[in-house]
Design a protein around this motif. Structure first.
Motif: not given
Length: 261
Positions: A36-47, A49-53
């Motif tokens: 969950e943490d890794t997917l959230t960080r990758i999503g934020h890196r590609y703009h 601004y909010r990730m729910n995993v």
């Protein structure tokens, strides 16, 4: 380095890439909270601004919200692979995620490197050697003789062969552990009958180490401690059922040997 905003078409691809990444990450042995943490960080890196995993051993849901208020939700049913965790793949995925978040690689590069990881072939000779070395070493470590170690190593090779063949047709890890434990248990029983100097318990201990779900149990406790209680408890119960099937397979082999012979 800040990455340019990805297009709407690439956002769809990103969502599916994240699901693929998370599934492979989880099946390779990663903890749920790390996925969950890794997917959230990758999503934020590609703009995004909010990730729910949300990830669990059985399913995964990813929701991304972008600065233009567009959002996207994708889900995936996770089918756990039968066999041991793949730590080489796990390390490569970890490195890719670190490069993405720290060095800011482009989405096209991320996609290409992830494709290479998925398609990379593993040396089966090394895997067979590792299974033999682990089984034989544990048998000797727990008090077995050198012949016990060689027999346990040979059965370890058979166990890995079963993972490669039987694992493709077994419906789940419970059935695989039951069948594999019974087959290996019967082989060990027959060998100890034919060669009296062998020690059955030491041989079985070495081979059990290849099948017992130790990593899954450890990850379940870790998930519980970091707050993923439901996921941790479900994985712990699942691991205990796997271990029970393993014990039943060996006990059935021992019962048949003592009844028939």
């Amino acid at each position: 380095m800040e990455q340019p905003m990805i297009s709407k078409e690439e956002r769809v691809e990103l969502a599916h890439e994240l699901l693929d990444f998370g599934e492979l990450f989880l099946c390779s042995g990663a903890e749920v909270y790390r996925v969950e943490d890794t997917l959230t960080r990758i999503g934020h890196r590609y703009h995004a601004y909010r990730m729910n995993v949300f990830a669990s051993p059985a399913s995964m849901v990813v929701t991304m919200i972008f600065p233009d208020d567009s959002d996207m939700t994708c889900s995936r049913r996770i089918l756990q692979a039968i066999g041991a965790p793949d730590y080489e793949t796990l390390e490569e995925l970890n490195q890719l995620s670190r490069d993405c978040c720290e060095n800011g690689i482009s989405f096209s590069e991320f996609r290409e490197r992830f494709r290479m990881i998925k398609q990379k072939s593993r040396s089966q000779k090394i895997c067979y050697f590792g299974a033999a070395l682990a089984a034989g070493s544990f048998a000797v470590f727990f008090g077995g003789t050198i012949p016990d170690g060689f027999i346990s190593a040979g059965l370890g090779i058979i166990i890995f062969f079963l993972m490669r063949t039987l694992g493709k047709i077994c419906p789940n890890n419970v059935a695989f552990n039951l069948i594999s434990a019974f087959f290996v248990g019967m082989a060990a029983e027959c060998l100890t009958l034919a060669i009296p100097i062998l020690h059955l318990d030491k041989i079985l201990i070495g081979d059990i180490m290849l099948l017992i779900p130790g990593v899954a149990m450890t990850n379940s406790i870790r998930d519980i401690l970091v707050g993923d209680t439901i996921t941790g408890i479900s994985r712990l119960i699942e691991s205990l059922i796997w271990a029970l099937a393993l014990a039943c397979g060996f006990l059935l082999a021992m019962w048949i040997r003592r009844t028939v012979f």
